[in-house]
Every structure is written in structure tokens, then in C-alpha cells.
Motif scaffolding. Structure first.
Motif, PDB file in Angstrom:
ATOM      1  N   ALA A 160       0.829  -1.205   0.000  1.00  0.00           N
ATOM      2  CA  ALA A 160       0.000   0.000   0.000  1.00  0.00           C
ATOM      3  C   ALA A 160       0.863   1.255   0.000  1.00  0.00           C
ATOM      4  CB  ALA A 160      -0.928  -0.005   1.211  1.00  0.00           C
ATOM      5  N   SER A 161       1.967   1.235   0.738  1.00  0.00           N
ATOM      6  CA  SER A 161       2.864   2.392   0.784  1.00  0.00           C
ATOM      7  C   SER A 161       3.485   2.657  -0.574  1.00  0.00           C
ATOM      8  CB  SER A 161       3.965   2.170   1.832  1.00  0.00           C
ATOM      9  OG  SER A 161       3.425   2.059   3.129  1.00  0.00           O
ATOM     10  N   VAL A 162       3.905   1.592  -1.261  1.00  0.00           N
ATOM     11  CA  VAL A 162       4.498   1.749  -2.593  1.00  0.00           C
ATOM     12  C   VAL A 162       3.478   2.339  -3.571  1.00  0.00           C
ATOM     13  CG1 VAL A 162       5.423   0.491  -4.580  1.00  0.00           C
ATOM     14  CG2 VAL A 162       6.213  -0.070  -2.271  1.00  0.00           C
ATOM     15  N   ILE A 163       2.238   1.851  -3.492  1.00  0.00           N
ATOM     16  CA  ILE A 163       1.184   2.372  -4.378  1.00  0.00           C
ATOM     17  C   ILE A 163       0.963   3.860  -4.134  1.00  0.00           C
ATOM     18  CG2 ILE A 163      -1.285   2.252  -4.909  1.00  0.00           C
ATOM     19  CD1 ILE A 163      -1.123  -0.762  -4.344  1.00  0.00           C
ATOM     20  N   PHE A 164       0.890   4.260  -2.859  1.00  0.00           N
ATOM     21  CA  PHE A 164       0.682   5.661  -2.538  1.00  0.00           C
ATOM     22  C   PHE A 164       1.883   6.510  -2.936  1.00  0.00           C
ATOM     23  CE2 PHE A 164      -2.937   4.325  -0.057  1.00  0.00           C
ATOM     24  CZ  PHE A 164      -3.779   5.431  -0.081  1.00  0.00           C
ATOM     25  N   LEU A 165       3.103   5.971  -2.789  1.00  0.00           N
ATOM     26  CA  LEU A 165       4.294   6.723  -3.177  1.00  0.00           C
ATOM     27  C   LEU A 165       4.339   6.930  -4.692  1.00  0.00           C
ATOM     28  CD1 LEU A 165       7.013   5.217  -0.809  1.00  0.00           C
ATOM     29  CD2 LEU A 165       6.115   7.551  -0.791  1.00  0.00           C
ATOM     30  N   ILE A 166       3.916   5.912  -5.447  1.00  0.00           N
ATOM     31  CA  ILE A 166       3.836   6.065  -6.904  1.00  0.00           C
ATOM     32  C   ILE A 166       2.823   7.143  -7.264  1.00  0.00           C
ATOM     33  CG2 ILE A 166       3.151   4.914  -9.040  1.00  0.00           C
ATOM     34  CD1 ILE A 166       4.279   2.323  -7.865  1.00  0.00           C
ATOM     35  N   LYS A 167       1.697   7.144  -6.533  1.00  0.00           N
ATOM     36  CA  LYS A 167       0.683   8.177  -6.766  1.00  0.00           C
ATOM     37  C   LYS A 167       1.234   9.562  -6.438  1.00  0.00           C
ATOM     38  CE  LYS A 167      -3.938   9.614  -5.284  1.00  0.00           C
ATOM     39  NZ  LYS A 167      -5.080   9.305  -4.370  1.00  0.00           N
ATOM     40  N   LEU A 168       1.978   9.653  -5.336  1.00  0.00           N
ATOM     41  CA  LEU A 168       2.554  10.948  -4.955  1.00  0.00           C
ATOM     42  C   LEU A 168       3.595  11.417  -5.958  1.00  0.00           C
ATOM     43  CD1 LEU A 168       3.024  10.515  -1.082  1.00  0.00           C
ATOM     44  CD2 LEU A 168       1.237  11.779  -2.268  1.00  0.00           C
ATOM     45  N   SER A 169       4.316  10.457  -6.541  1.00  0.00           N
ATOM     46  CA  SER A 169       5.373  10.836  -7.496  1.00  0.00           C
ATOM     47  C   SER A 169       4.800  11.503  -8.743  1.00  0.00           C
ATOM     48  CB  SER A 169       6.186   9.601  -7.891  1.00  0.00           C
ATOM     49  OG  SER A 169       5.399   8.677  -8.622  1.00  0.00           O
ATOM     50  N   THR A 170       3.515  11.263  -9.040  1.00  0.00           N
ATOM     51  CA  THR A 170       2.905  11.911 -10.207  1.00  0.00           C
ATOM     52  C   THR A 170       2.799  13.423 -10.022  1.00  0.00           C
ATOM     53  OG1 THR A 170       0.664  11.531  -9.324  1.00  0.00           O
ATOM     54  CG2 THR A 170       1.584   9.837 -10.768  1.00  0.00           C
ATOM     55  N   TYR A 171       2.806  13.872  -8.773  1.00  0.00           N
ATOM     56  CA  TYR A 171       2.740  15.314  -8.527  1.00  0.00           C
ATOM     57  C   TYR A 171       3.994  16.031  -9.017  1.00  0.00           C
ATOM     58  CZ  TYR A 171      -1.296  14.420  -5.500  1.00  0.00           C
ATOM     59  OH  TYR A 171      -2.522  14.050  -5.011  1.00  0.00           O
ATOM     60  N   THR A 172       5.093  15.296  -9.129  1.00  0.00           N
ATOM     61  CA  THR A 172       6.351  15.932  -9.554  1.00  0.00           C
ATOM     62  C   THR A 172       6.293  16.413 -11.001  1.00  0.00           C
ATOM     63  OG1 THR A 172       7.268  13.755 -10.144  1.00  0.00           O
ATOM     64  CG2 THR A 172       7.716  14.585  -7.925  1.00  0.00           C
ATOM     65  N   ALA A 173       5.272  15.960 -11.751  1.00  0.00           N
ATOM     66  CA  ALA A 173       5.099  16.472 -13.114  1.00  0.00           C
ATOM     67  C   ALA A 173       4.576  17.901 -13.099  1.00  0.00           C
ATOM     68  CB  ALA A 173       4.141  15.571 -13.889  1.00  0.00           C
ATOM     69  N   VAL A 174       3.978  18.303 -11.969  1.00  0.00           N
ATOM     70  CA  VAL A 174       3.394  19.640 -11.856  1.00  0.00           C
ATOM     71  C   VAL A 174       4.206  20.533 -10.935  1.00  0.00           C
ATOM     72  CG1 VAL A 174       1.301  20.933 -11.250  1.00  0.00           C
ATOM     73  CG2 VAL A 174       1.113  18.632 -12.236  1.00  0.00           C
ATOM     74  N   ILE A 175       4.698  19.960  -9.837  1.00  0.00           N
ATOM     75  CA  ILE A 175       5.429  20.738  -8.838  1.00  0.00           C
ATOM     76  C   ILE A 175       6.760  20.071  -8.524  1.00  0.00           C
ATOM     77  CG2 ILE A 175       3.358  21.715  -7.773  1.00  0.00           C
ATOM     78  CD1 ILE A 175       3.466  19.566  -5.673  1.00  0.00           C
ATOM     79  N   GLN A 176       7.664  20.835  -7.958  1.00  0.00           N
ATOM     80  CA  GLN A 176       8.951  20.300  -7.538  1.00  0.00           C
ATOM     81  C   GLN A 176       8.883  19.893  -6.067  1.00  0.00           C
ATOM     82  OE1 GLN A 176      11.919  23.260  -8.399  1.00  0.00           O
ATOM     83  NE2 GLN A 176      11.954  22.784 -10.588  1.00  0.00           N
ATOM     84  N   LEU A 177       9.275  18.645  -5.781  1.00  0.00           N
ATOM     85  CA  LEU A 177       9.236  18.127  -4.420  1.00  0.00           C
ATOM     86  C   LEU A 177      10.605  17.572  -4.045  1.00  0.00           C
ATOM     87  CD1 LEU A 177       5.825  16.181  -4.467  1.00  0.00           C
ATOM     88  CD2 LEU A 177       6.282  18.335  -3.294  1.00  0.00           C
ATOM     89  N   THR A 178      11.073  17.949  -2.876  1.00  0.00           N
ATOM     90  CA  THR A 178      12.309  17.370  -2.361  1.00  0.00           C
ATOM     91  C   THR A 178      11.986  16.039  -1.679  1.00  0.00           C
ATOM     92  OG1 THR A 178      12.090  18.479  -0.213  1.00  0.00           O
ATOM     93  CG2 THR A 178      13.228  19.678  -1.976  1.00  0.00           C
ATOM     94  N   ILE A 179      13.029  15.292  -1.320  1.00  0.00           N
ATOM     95  CA  ILE A 179      12.828  14.031  -0.614  1.00  0.00           C
ATOM     96  C   ILE A 179      12.123  14.277   0.716  1.00  0.00           C
ATOM     97  CG2 ILE A 179      14.010  12.084   0.495  1.00  0.00           C
ATOM     98  CD1 ILE A 179      16.139  12.268  -1.652  1.00  0.00           C
ATOM     99  N   PHE A 180      12.500  15.371   1.395  1.00  0.00           N
ATOM    100  CA  PHE A 180      11.851  15.710   2.661  1.00  0.00           C
ATOM    101  C   PHE A 180      10.371  15.992   2.460  1.00  0.00           C
ATOM    102  CE2 PHE A 180      10.429  19.117   5.544  1.00  0.00           C
ATOM    103  CZ  PHE A 180      10.560  18.457   6.759  1.00  0.00           C
ATOM    104  N   GLU A 181      10.023  16.708   1.391  1.00  0.00           N
ATOM    105  CA  GLU A 181       8.614  17.024   1.120  1.00  0.00           C
ATOM    106  C   GLU A 181       7.837  15.787   0.708  1.00  0.00           C
ATOM    107  OE1 GLU A 181       9.074  21.685  -0.306  1.00  0.00           O
ATOM    108  OE2 GLU A 181       9.317  20.047  -1.756  1.00  0.00           O
ATOM    109  N   MET A 182       8.475  14.861  -0.017  1.00  0.00           N
ATOM    110  CA  MET A 182       7.826  13.591  -0.330  1.00  0.00           C
ATOM    111  C   MET A 182       7.544  12.806   0.954  1.00  0.00           C
ATOM    112  SD  MET A 182       7.227  12.903  -3.602  1.00  0.00           S
ATOM    113  CE  MET A 182       7.392  11.127  -3.798  1.00  0.00           C
TER     114      MET A 182
END
Length: 339
Positions: A27-49
Motif C-alpha cells: 500500500a505504501s508503494v502504491i501511494f508513493l507512486i501516486k505521490l510521485s505523479t505530482y512531480t510532473a506539476v510541482i517540484q518536491l524534495t525528498i523531505f517534502e515527499m
């Protein structure tokens, strides 16, 4: 009796952790993949992820814990049945109701925690996550850079001479042309400031010029704020009750409330089904425990989603009572009448 209860629960807890950890990781991997899609719109650091992951952590736990409890409790009873320990327990005159009472306390505690999670914790984390993403999106629109072509800042055309290592800007020029007046502002230094989700441009040590056909004016300033801002659309609420009663996204909130309430009750209203599936006579029955587990979970979710449009909020008592009555009837027929 106390030792027997501890023995059953020790078998359950060992299976619980072995099932929960893989489900939690998946479940964590699925949610992290979903969160990674936001990087197409905004810039996220590892801390922000990591920060965003913490916001969705209660949701991950909410959906993995009830299923883990149901599967672990059933498989622990099935293991005891395979080892003929359940037969020995019933041969000693212990009624099947003892099994139900043994699992009732952890089921009740889990249901209370799940209800607290989605009623109190989820509104807070959902709002934090939404506001954080909204802020990052507005910040992305405000991504200024040194360029000979300039930057757009609301109604202003903004030119930056250089971007410093500390995030400030040097040799900044702003130009705004209105119908009857033109404004030019020059500053030696500027920086972006965040005021409660509102991004502003702070100019330092500069001059401003305003000219039209009738007049020409000049001002010198030590500090100036450009208030034509890019504002993040932030959500605020004071109490969880205010969140649930607000009209914003009312349809989605109703769906979540119905679904999550039933999922919170799931550990308690499946106790009879846990005993019915997990307790088997190995010599006389062919085990279909994994099939029954899969069908039960799909059926429960199917009833919840399928009946929601018809019964609205009444879906909660309709599904809970019908599930409880049906599983109790199965329990009476398959377990009580045989043991």
C-alpha cells in the motif's frame, strides 16, 4: 481459560504481523507512486515527499488494518483446526462462543481506533495534504528565474538580473502598462515571502516611476511589497465536526463517511464469519478458506458501494445488520450445530 485465550491471541498476533507488513509495504508503494505523479506539476524534495507520505499514512493504516485483522484471525483459527487443537478445545466442553469472546476485545479496540482515525485524524491530514499541494502549485507558478525575456507576475512584467544562492534576486525591474499610465519600478534586491499561503514579492532599495501624458512622478523606497499576489487556495477548519458538516465537497464526504464507517465496524461484525470460515473439521471438510476470505471481502465492499445510492446514510445500518444476521446464521449452522 486465561492461558487458552493468551495462546489463541499469540497465534493470531504472529499471523497478524506477518500479513500486515507485506500489505502495508504494498500500500505504501502504491501511494508513493501516486505521490510521485505530482512531480510532473510541482517540484518536491525528498523531505517534502516524506512529509506527504506522513499525511497519507493514516489512510494507509485505515485500509490495511481491517483486512489484516479479518485474514489473520481466520487463518489463526484455521491453523489451530489443522493442528486438531480446536477439536481438543471443544472436546473439553468449551463452547464456540469462547472463540468469539476471545477476538471481541481486539476487534472492539481496532474498530474504535479506526473510527477515531477517519473521524478525527483523517480530516486534519487531508486538509494539511491539500493545503500543502495547493501551496506548492502556487509556488510553482511563482517560479522566477533570471531571463532576458522576463517573467510574468500578475499584471506585471518582471525582469531579473541575477538569482542569488540564498534565493534572493538582484537588479530587479517591474513594468506595468495601464490604459492611461505606465509604471516602472527598479530595485537592487528582491525576495519572495510567504504570508499564510500568500506569496508576495518584497523589493528593497529601489525607485519607482509613474508617467502618463499629463504627469511624471518618482519615488524612492527602502522596501516595497507587490500585493498583486498569487494566492494558494487553502482550506481551514477548527474542529472535525466542522469539516464533516461543511458543504464543500459534500457528496464526496458523504461517500467517505458511509464507506469508512462500515469499514470501521468490519472487525466487529465479521467475528461470526471468522469462526465460520476458520474452524473446520480437517478430516471431513475440504478447505476453501482463501476463496471464502476473498469472496467475503469483495462481497462486503460490493454491498457498501452498491447500496449507497439507494439507501444513502441508511446504508450503514442496512449493511451492518444484514451482514451480522447473515454471518450469525452461517455460524449457527456450520459451527454451533456441529460443535
Amino acid at each position: 481459560m486465561l492461558r487458552l485465550k493468551k495462546y489463541i491471541l499469540s497465534n493470531f498476533s504472529a499471523l497478524f504481523m506477518s500479513i500486515f507488513l507485506p500489505l502495508f509495504v504494498i500500500a505504501s508503494v502504491i501511494f508513493l507512486i501516486k505521490l510521485s505523479t505530482y512531480t510532473a506539476v510541482i517540484q518536491l524534495t525528498i523531505f517534502e515527499m516524506g512529509k506527504l507520505y506522513l499525511f497519507v499514512l493514516p489512510e494507509i493504516l485505515f485500509y490495511t488494518l481491517p483486512i489484516t485483522f479479518f485474514v489473520a484471525a481466520t487463518l489463526s483459527l484455521f491453523k489451530l483446526s489443522n493442528d486438531n487443537e480446536i477439536i481438543v478445545i471443544f472436546s473439553l466442553g468449551i463452547a464456540p462462543g469462547f472463540i468469539i469472546r476471545t477476538f471481541f476485545k481486539p476487534a472492539f479496540i481496532l474498530s474504535v481506533l479506526l473510527a477515531f482515525n477517519f473521524l478525527v485524524v483523517a480530516p486534519h491530514t487531508t486538509t494539511l495534504s491539500k493545503n500543502f499541494l495547493s501551496y506548492k502549485k502556487s509556488e510553482a507558478k511563482f517560479n522566477l528565474a533570471a531571463s532576458e525575456f522576463g517573467n510574468s507576475f500578475g499584471d506585471w512584467l518582471l525582469y531579473i538580473g541575477a538569482k542569488n544562492d540564498d534565493g534572493t534576486f538582484s537588479k530587479v525591474f517591474l513594468f506595468n502598462k495601464k490604459q492611461e499610465e505606465e509604471i516602472l519600478i527598479a530595485a537592487k534586491k528582491a525576495k519572495v515571502i510567504n504570508d499564510s499561503g500568500i506569496l508576495r514579492l518584497q523589493l528593497m532599495d529601489g525607485e519607482g516611476y509613474s508617467y502618463s501624458k499629463e504627469k511624471f512622478s518618482q519615488i524612492n523606497f527602502q522596501e516595497m511589497l507587490i500585493n498583486d499576489t498569487l494566492k494558494a487556495d487553502l482550506t481551514t477548519y477548527e474542529q472535525p465536526l466542522q469539516y464533516w458538516l461543511s458543504k464543500e465537497n459534500a457528496g464526496r464526504k458523504k461517500h467517505v463517511f458511509i464507506k469508512d464507517t462500515l469499514l470501521s465496524l468490519f472487525p466487529m461484525i465479521t467475528l461470526f464469519l471468522i469462526a465460520s470460515i476458520g474452524i473446520v473439521q480437517v478430516r471431513h471438510q475440504k478447505s476453501k478458506v482463501y476463496l471464502y476470505l476473498f469472496v467475503s471481502i469483495v462481497l462486503f465492499y460490493g454491498m457498501t458501494i452498491g447500496l449507497e445510492k439507494m439507501f444513502q446514510y441508511y446504508t450503514i445500518p442496512v449493511v451492518a445488520l444484514s451482514w451480522l444476521i447473515t454471518t450469525y446464521a452461517i455460524y449457527r449452522k456450520t459451527i454451533v450445530n456441529k460443535f
